[in-house]
Structures are given as structure tokens and as C-alpha cells.
Scaffold this motif. Structure first.
Motif, PDB file in Angstrom:
ATOM      1  N   UNK A   1       0.870  -1.067   0.025  1.00  0.00           N
ATOM      2  CA  UNK A   1      -0.236   0.050  -0.409  1.00  0.00           C
ATOM      3  C   UNK A   1       1.033   1.076   0.108  1.00  0.00           C
ATOM      4  N   UNK A   2       1.999   1.206   0.647  1.00  0.00           N
ATOM      5  CA  UNK A   2       2.808   2.222   0.467  1.00  0.00           C
ATOM      6  C   UNK A   2       3.253   2.691  -0.095  1.00  0.00           C
ATOM      7  N   UNK A   3       3.442   1.888  -1.920  1.00  0.00           N
ATOM      8  CA  UNK A   3       4.193   2.226  -3.330  1.00  0.00           C
ATOM      9  C   UNK A   3       2.617   2.744  -4.617  1.00  0.00           C
ATOM     10  N   UNK A   4       1.548   2.387  -3.274  1.00  0.00           N
ATOM     11  CA  UNK A   4       0.797   2.315  -4.693  1.00  0.00           C
ATOM     12  C   UNK A   4       0.167   3.903  -4.644  1.00  0.00           C
TER      13      UNK A   4
ATOM     14  N   UNK B   1      10.124   7.031  10.093  1.00  0.00           N
ATOM     15  CA  UNK B   1       9.311   5.556   9.377  1.00  0.00           C
ATOM     16  C   UNK B   1       8.424   6.408   8.661  1.00  0.00           C
ATOM     17  N   UNK B   2       8.895   7.652   8.110  1.00  0.00           N
ATOM     18  CA  UNK B   2       8.132   8.465   6.416  1.00  0.00           C
ATOM     19  C   UNK B   2       9.051   7.579   5.214  1.00  0.00           C
ATOM     20  N   UNK B   3      10.167   7.552   5.648  1.00  0.00           N
ATOM     21  CA  UNK B   3      11.243   6.747   4.187  1.00  0.00           C
ATOM     22  C   UNK B   3       9.976   5.455   4.001  1.00  0.00           C
ATOM     23  N   UNK B   4       9.711   4.749   5.478  1.00  0.00           N
ATOM     24  CA  UNK B   4       8.591   3.175   5.088  1.00  0.00           C
ATOM     25  C   UNK B   4       7.836   2.994   4.672  1.00  0.00           C
ATOM     26  N   UNK B   5       6.566   4.434   5.242  1.00  0.00           N
ATOM     27  CA  UNK B   5       5.479   4.278   5.304  1.00  0.00           C
ATOM     28  C   UNK B   5       4.520   5.494   5.138  1.00  0.00           C
ATOM     29  N   UNK B   6       5.785   6.826   4.416  1.00  0.00           N
ATOM     30  CA  UNK B   6       4.622   7.888   3.147  1.00  0.00           C
ATOM     31  C   UNK B   6       4.059   8.174   5.062  1.00  0.00           C
TER      32      UNK B   6
ATOM     33  N   UNK C   1       1.096 -17.330   6.528  1.00  0.00           N
ATOM     34  CA  UNK C   1       1.366 -18.433   5.792  1.00  0.00           C
ATOM     35  C   UNK C   1       3.586 -17.803   5.359  1.00  0.00           C
ATOM     36  N   UNK C   2       3.980 -19.067   5.620  1.00  0.00           N
ATOM     37  CA  UNK C   2       5.532 -18.800   5.104  1.00  0.00           C
ATOM     38  C   UNK C   2       5.987 -19.817   4.294  1.00  0.00           C
ATOM     39  N   UNK C   3       6.921 -19.857   3.227  1.00  0.00           N
ATOM     40  CA  UNK C   3       7.635 -20.981   3.092  1.00  0.00           C
ATOM     41  C   UNK C   3       9.647 -20.802   3.368  1.00  0.00           C
ATOM     42  N   UNK C   4       9.866 -19.667   3.513  1.00  0.00           N
ATOM     43  CA  UNK C   4      11.200 -19.503   3.898  1.00  0.00           C
ATOM     44  C   UNK C   4      11.148 -17.915   3.942  1.00  0.00           C
ATOM     45  N   UNK C   5      11.299 -18.078   5.381  1.00  0.00           N
ATOM     46  CA  UNK C   5      11.610 -17.092   5.835  1.00  0.00           C
ATOM     47  C   UNK C   5      12.245 -15.129   5.059  1.00  0.00           C
ATOM     48  N   UNK C   6      13.517 -16.104   4.795  1.00  0.00           N
ATOM     49  CA  UNK C   6      14.677 -15.661   3.854  1.00  0.00           C
ATOM     50  C   UNK C   6      13.772 -14.775   2.865  1.00  0.00           C
ATOM     51  N   UNK C   7      12.797 -15.288   2.450  1.00  0.00           N
ATOM     52  CA  UNK C   7      12.256 -14.626   0.823  1.00  0.00           C
ATOM     53  C   UNK C   7      11.321 -13.890   1.157  1.00  0.00           C
ATOM     54  N   UNK C   8      10.668 -13.439   2.485  1.00  0.00           N
ATOM     55  CA  UNK C   8       9.180 -12.556   3.308  1.00  0.00           C
ATOM     56  C   UNK C   8       9.725 -10.869   2.439  1.00  0.00           C
ATOM     57  N   UNK C   9       8.692  -9.867   3.351  1.00  0.00           N
ATOM     58  CA  UNK C   9       9.237  -9.173   2.788  1.00  0.00           C
ATOM     59  C   UNK C   9       9.670  -8.297   4.822  1.00  0.00           C
ATOM     60  N   UNK C  10      10.627  -7.123   4.201  1.00  0.00           N
ATOM     61  CA  UNK C  10      11.065  -6.946   5.205  1.00  0.00           C
ATOM     62  C   UNK C  10      10.801  -7.071   6.313  1.00  0.00           C
ATOM     63  N   UNK C  11       9.586  -6.791   6.796  1.00  0.00           N
ATOM     64  CA  UNK C  11       8.773  -6.880   8.125  1.00  0.00           C
ATOM     65  C   UNK C  11       8.250  -7.962   9.001  1.00  0.00           C
TER      66      UNK C  11
END
Length: 711
Positions: free
Chosen positions: A97-100, A172-177, A295-305
């Protein structure tokens, strides 16, 4: 049949996340949470009401190899009278949503185009969250349809809590706009006819933080829960298939289950719960801890948060040596969630929500409907839920001792557990049914329909537009004028193409000033003049004013009140009468004396004035009706003359032009001294930065877009 009695067409707008009518992927990421379930359930519930003809739920169409193909289906039925419609906006892939934000004007243009193809327009627009609020506001301004809004969560509250957690404001501003989001929320509050909240806490604890706080326009209508899906258990624990999943983790799977179910988000505060459990020998002895965190398959491939939260969970399990006492399954299906609640209820366990703040808490209702007592955060919706259902204990989510004591008080007292379980089952049915929600919803929106004044449809002079299926609009001072040779070349170009294209001017100047400067520079009389920053529209050949547009933008316009408020602001001086118009109040702005424009806008909001404000070139300040702007006037023209926005080229050269350059128009930023004010525009397919100055830049853009051959 009166407007009040006719069957209703309701348009819900919820843009971000992944929304579909089955197997919702709740917890997949921070954007696919309770809101996605809420809007789907709301659409279905409203469609069951006798006086509702149709409910559409508009969301974003996504074509992405990493997600299911369901989300690329343009229309998905939800029931006989409800459907999901998916609108393409920006890149095809899935965006958080922050990129929309940069694509919301495109979403609004595409959604309005879709609505114009339907048999009729909706009676009500209902936006969900700030991004949809921005879109709903644009549509409301263009159509006159009343706007209802539900925030779900609010930017000011989120920023305050993130600061309290130690995050720096810049991070905060950079991450969440959040600045962009909060500005949109302020504007939506200023323009929505009704704000629907789920709890009283949202009104008094969150919306109160906003400049345009009007509690009289707000109503609490708690959402419901699906009692056909969430109901108390029968039988034994081992009869529930999901119990086999726990056997992989737990030494004594028969012990009571402390259940936490949420997406892996730092605001859900799962780690504090694990720390409380890990530090209590008594809790570990009495009960197991079950964390269902998406749900997860590989934690390393999930988004940063999500990656950060899940990694910390695994670290805490190791630090407290909780192997055999805690279960953190990698996968679960949405259809298994009711059984997970029932499994915990059969074990005589507890549902816990330790979130830093919880806007509402649909999981609390689901757990209660399955017979689970609650331990929940005292910040937000759980206050109302536990207050109504009398089935749990509120805790300070940052106080580990309080969490521990609340859990122990229920696990060690079977009588208290049973009382809370029975009370929850009874009161969820009493206070939180979708039928009751839908009935109250319709009662509150019916008065809004009597105020509705749709934009009238004019009958254009078809002889003048017989062969014209596209248009070129330009500002005067920073786009068209400034290079005499270029202007001469452009006017030759326009005269040559006149039979095939509307030529329009969009300017901050008044009509008389615009006509005079155009005549002085030998510019052909435009077919359309949008003057005074979009507050007036005139048509050639007789320079006829569009009276319908004037009536439309007169909505909530109080110029005398505005002048009285702004008379007390230092550094603002009214410009001469020659610069004023019926729908534009113009001031000189002295930056050394006047407060920042944001503070002036805040003052107007606090005085309950819903307007558009513009600062131009650093030393002019204008106030307009909320329904008026260059971009809104341009879109009104496109609707009336049935010209697709994709066939309209707009030329601008300063921040005053940004409003008309976002969205589906083809735009050019010409080279001039103010073009840096538009540097933030970033839509390469529809916004072109010309190398040539002024009118030459417009010609450059015509060639860049292959404008006259581009269908």
C-alpha cells in the motif's frame, strides 16, 4: 419512486491487499489482514438487504506470477447482487500500500471510466482506508455522489506509536509515507458525509487527533462475524485435523492452548507475548503456546517487516528454550481457522491479542463465537468488544507481567473460564451480527441520498465536435508563452489540426485576463477555457459559461467565512478585485510574516472549512471550492464531451499544474524555470519531461506520444 425508496446501488472501494471471495489469504502480508475480510463480508451482507439492488467492491487488478490468478479476474461474483470488480492501476504486479500512492489518480480515472459504462451510477461511495478515501473523494467531487468512509487504521495514531517504539521520524516517513497518508485522511474527513467506525475508541482516541474532527458526522457500527462458520466445538480435540499439525511441535499437545492469530507484523506485538510465556515457569507448565502468524515457505524470501518478526520469534524460542512448548506452524488454510479456534476452546485455552493497538479486532469476535475467553490489548477495539461481550480481560500490551497474570487467572479458574466462554457465545450473537450491521448501515446512509445532486449532463454542440476525438490543454504563463518562435510554430500547428482536436487553456488567470494575453500573443481563440484555477469553464465561439459546473462547485463554498478567517492571518493580503472571482479568493503571501501553508490549511480545517488551497510561485495564495481544481475541471470537460482521458494531452510547467497531470491524461512538463516543482511526478508512460522550452516542449510531446495517431 423517490430517491429514498429506490433500490440502492452501493460501491465499496478497498484498493490494497489481496481481495477475493474465497480462501482469503489473511496474514500473507501486512496489507492482507482484517480489512480484506471486512469488506468482502460487508458486501455480501448489504447485498442480502431487501432495498439493495447491487453492491460492487472495487479493488486493484493484479497480474503477478507470484500470486494466484484469481486476482487478475476483472469481475468476480460474490452473490446474486454483489461482485468484486478489479481495476488496473500502474504496474501490473502486486504492490504494497505504501507504493500505491503515485497510481491512485490512475485508479480513480479507470474506475470512473468503468462506472460510466454501467447502466447507472452508484447512489453511495464507501471508501476503506486512506488510499481508497483519496480515490472516493476524487470520484465524489466529479460526480456529486455522497462519500462514506471507514479508516480501519489511522496515520496519526500509527506515527505516534512508531515514535514511541523508538523509530526515528525520517525512517518512519521513508518506510510508510505517512505524511501523504495523513494529508489524505484530513481531506477525506473534510469531505466525507459520514464516517463509519467499529468502536467508540476510534472516534475519541484516534480521529480526535485530526484537524477536521467532526464527531457529529461519525457513527459506530460494529462489524459482524459469520456465525455459520464460527461456532463452538463438539467432540474431542483429536477429531480436528489441525491437531495433527501441533503434534510435530508439542511434548504434551493435550494441554490448554494459548492461541495468538495474526499476521507477522511488529504492531501485533507477538514477541512480547512469547517473552511473557518464556519467563513464566507456571505458564509453560499449565499451557502450550500456539502462534499462527500467516503462511511462509522461506522466511528469507518474505518482506522486510514479516522477516524481522518471524526471525525474532525463532530467536526467542531458542533463547527461552521453548522447544516442545510452542507451535509456530508454517502453513494453514483460511478454511482451517475456525477449527483452530475450536481446537483451543476444546483444550480450555485462551485467545490472546497483545497488539500495540487494534483498530477493531475481528479475530476476537471469531474466537468468542467459538467459545474462547479473551485476553486483549486495552488500546482500541477490544475495549468495546470485551465491554459488550463480558468475556475477557484487557491488558497493557507492553506489560509482560500483566499478560502473564491475565492468562493465569483464566487457565487456573475453570469457573471463570466457563463464565467468559458462555458470555462470549451469547453476546457475540447479540451485538455482532452482519444482519444488524447492514440494517443500521442503511438507516444511516438514507438521509445522505436526499442531499445527492448529481452533475448534470450538458448537450454539447455536436457540429463543433463532429470530428474531434482528442484535446490539447495547456497553461498559459509557464507552458505556452515564453518562447516567441516556439509559440508561432505551435499556433501554426493548432490551426492545421483544428478540425481534429479541441484546443483548450487551463489557467489561474481570470477569463478577461486570459483572453487579453492570448489576443496580445496572437494565439487562436481556444475551444475551451478553464480559468481561475479550474473554477470557471467557458466554450467557444461565444465564450459561454458552463453554468452546471458553477452550480456543482458551489457545494459548501462560504467565501465570506473564508475571508473573515484569513483576515486574521499575518502575511496574507487580499489581491486587487481584478484578481478575485466568484469561486477564487486570491492573496499575496509574505513568507517572512505568514505561517507555512500547511498551518493555514490546518486553521481552515479546524474552522470546518472544506476547500482547496494553492500556493503559487512562493508569493501567491489562492482558496477555491473543494470540488474545483484544474484537474477536476478538465475531467468534467472530458466526461461531458465523451473524450477519453488517454486522448487528452495536458501541458504544465509548475506545481499549480500537478493536479491535472496525474492520472490517465498524457502529460508534458515543459522546460522552464519552475519545472523542478514537478520533479516528483514519476509515471514514465504518461508524464513526459520535454527538453524544449514552453510551446516547443508541447510540440515535442505531441511527437513523443505520436499523439494524432495514438488510439
Amino acid at each position: 419512486m423517490t430517491a429514498k425508496k429506490k433500490p440502492l446501488y452501493i460501491l465499496l472501494i478497498s484498493i490494497h491487499g489481496l481481495i477475493r471471495g474465497h480462501d482469503l489469504e489473511l496474514g500473507r502480508d501486512a496489507d492482507t489482514g482484517g480489512q480484506t475480510k471486512y469488506v468482502v463480508d460487508l458486501a455480501r451482507a448489504l447485498a442480502l438487504q431487501e432495498n439493495v439492488e447491487r453492491v460492487d467492491l472495487a479493488t486493484r487488478l493484479v497480474i503477478d506470477a507470484d500470486i494466484d490468478e484469481d486476482y487478475r479476474t476483472e469481475v468476480e461474483p460474490l452473490s446474486d447482487r454483489a461482485q468484486i470488480i478489479r481495476i488496473l492501476a500502474g504496474p501490473q504486479g502486486y504492490l504494497k500500500k505504501e507504493d500505491l500512492w503515485d497510481y491512485l489518480d490512475i485508479f480513480a480515472d479507470n474506475l470512473l471510466q468503468w462506472l460510466r459504462q454501467q447502466s447507472r451510477l452508484p447512489d453511495i461511495l464507501h471508501s476503506h482506508y486512506a488510499d481508497a478515501g483519496y480515490v472516493g473523494m476524487r470520484l465524489s467531487h466529479l460526480t456529486g455522489i455522497p462519500l462514506v468512509h471507514t479508516g480501519h487504521s489511522l496515520g496519526r495514531d500509527k506515527r505516534g506509536r512508531l515514535l514511541a517504539m523508538g523509530l526515528h521520524g525520517d525512517v518512519i516517513e521513508q518506510r510508510y509515507h505517512l505524511s501523504r497518508r495523513i494529508n489524505a485522511e484530513e481531506d477525506v474527513l473534510a469531505n466525507a458525509e459520514l464516517v463509519i467506525t467499529s468502536t467508540h475508541n476510534e472516534i475519541t482516541g484516534q480521529y480526535e487527533l485530526y484537524d477536521y474532527y467532526q464527531p457529529e458526522r461519525m457513527v459506530v457500527i460494529p462489524p459482524g462475524t459469520d456465525l455459520d462458520q464460527f461456532y463452538p466445538p463438539e467432540g474431542a480435540m483429536d477429531e480436528i485435523a489441525f491437531s495433527r499439525e501441533l503434534e510435530r511441535f508439542l511434548i504434551s499437545p493435550e494441554k490448554p492452548i494459548i492461541l495468538a492469530l495474526s499476521r507477522p507484523d511488529e504492531r501485533k506485538n507477538i514477541n512480547t507475548l512469547i517473552e511473557a510465556y518464556g519467563e513464566s515457569d507456571e505458564l509453560r507448565t499449565l499451557a502450550n503456546l500456539l502462534i499462527v502468524a500467516g503462511n511462509r515457505t522461506d522466511i528469507r524470501e518474505m518482506d522486510e517487516g514479516a522477516q524481522s518478526v518471524l526471525t525474532e520469534i525463532m530467536v526467542l524460542i531458542d533463547v527461552y528454550d521453548l522447544y516442545g512448548f510452542i507451535a509456530v506452524p508454517k502453513q494453514h488454510k483460511q478454511g482451517e481457522v475456525p477449527d483452530i479456534y475450536r481446537l483451543a476452546a476444546l483444550s480450555k485455552g485462551v485467545f490472546v491479542n497483545p497488539a500495540l493497538t487494534e483498530p477493531f479486532g475481528l479475530t476476537l469476535l471469531e474466537a468468542a463465537a467459538c467459545g474462547l475467553p479473551l485476553v486483549a490489548t486495552e488500546n482500541g477495539g477490544p475495549v468495546d468488544i470485551i465491554g459488550n461481550c463480558r468475556n475477557g480481560i484487557l491488558i497493557d500490551p507492553l506489560n509482560k507481567q500483566a499478560i502473564t497474570e491475565a492468562l493465569l487467572s483464566l487457565l487456573k479458574a475453570p469457573g471463570q473460564w466457563r463464565m467468559f466462554s458462555d458470555s462470549g457465545l451469547k453476546n457475540v450473537r447479540k451485538f455482532y451480527s452482519w444482519q444488524a450491521h447492514a440494517e443500521k448501515y442503511l438507516d444511516r446512509i438514507r438521509p445522505l441520498l436526499e442531499q445527492q445532486a448529481p452533475v448534470p449532463k450538458i448537450v454539447p454542440n455536436r457540429n463543433a465536435s463532429l470530428y474531434r476525438n482528442r484535446a490539447i490543454f495547456t497553461d498559459i504563463d509557464q507552458s505556452l508563452l515564453g518562447h516567441p518562435e516556439g509559440l508561432l510554430e505551435f499556433t501554426r500547428y493548432i490551426r492545421k489540426k483544428r478540425k481534429h482536436v479541441f484546443f483548450g487553456i487551463v489557467t489561474g488567470r481570470r477569463l478577461d485576463s486570459a483572453l487579453a494575453v492570448l489576443k496580445k500573443n496572437s494565439v487562436p481563440t481556444p475551444d475551451v477555457l478553464i480559468t481561475s484555477l479550474g473554477t470557471e469553464i467557458y466554450y467557444a465561439p461565444h465564450i459561454t459559461a458552463d453554468a452546471a459546473w458553477a452550480r456543482h462547485i458551489d457545494y459548501h463554498w462560504n467565501p465570506r467565512v473564508m475571508r473573515r478567517i484569513l483576515a486574521e492571518v499575518p502575511g496574507l493580503d487580499l489581491q486587487p478585485k481584478s484578481e478575485q472571482s466568484r469561486f477564487k479568493i486570491s492573496y499575496y503571501y509574505n513568507a517572512e510574516l505568514a505561517p507555512p501553508v500547511d498551518e493555514i490549511t490546518t486553521l481552515l480545517r479546524q474552522k470546518e472549512q472544506s476547500v482547496n488551497t494553492h500556493q503559487v510561485f512562493g508569493h501567491f495564495f489562492d482558496v477555491l471550492p473543494v470540488r474545483a481544481s484544474k484537474g477536476l475541471a478538465l475531467r468534467y470537460f472530458a466526461q461531458q464531451w465523451n473524450i477519453p482521458l488517454e486522448r487528452i494531452l495536458v501541458a504544465g510547467g509548475s506545481a499549480a499544474d500537478e493536479d491535472m497531470m496525474r492520472g490517465n491524461t498524457l502529460a508534458v512538463v515543459v522546460a522552464n524555470q519552475y519545472r523542478a516543482e514537478l520533479a516528483q511526478l514519476d509515471e514514465p508512460e504518461r508524464i513526459y519531461f520535454a527538453e524544449q522550452p514552453y510551446a516547443l516542449g508541447i510540440i515535442e510531446a505531441i511527437e513523443h506520444y505520436n499523439f494524432f495517431n495514438n488510439e
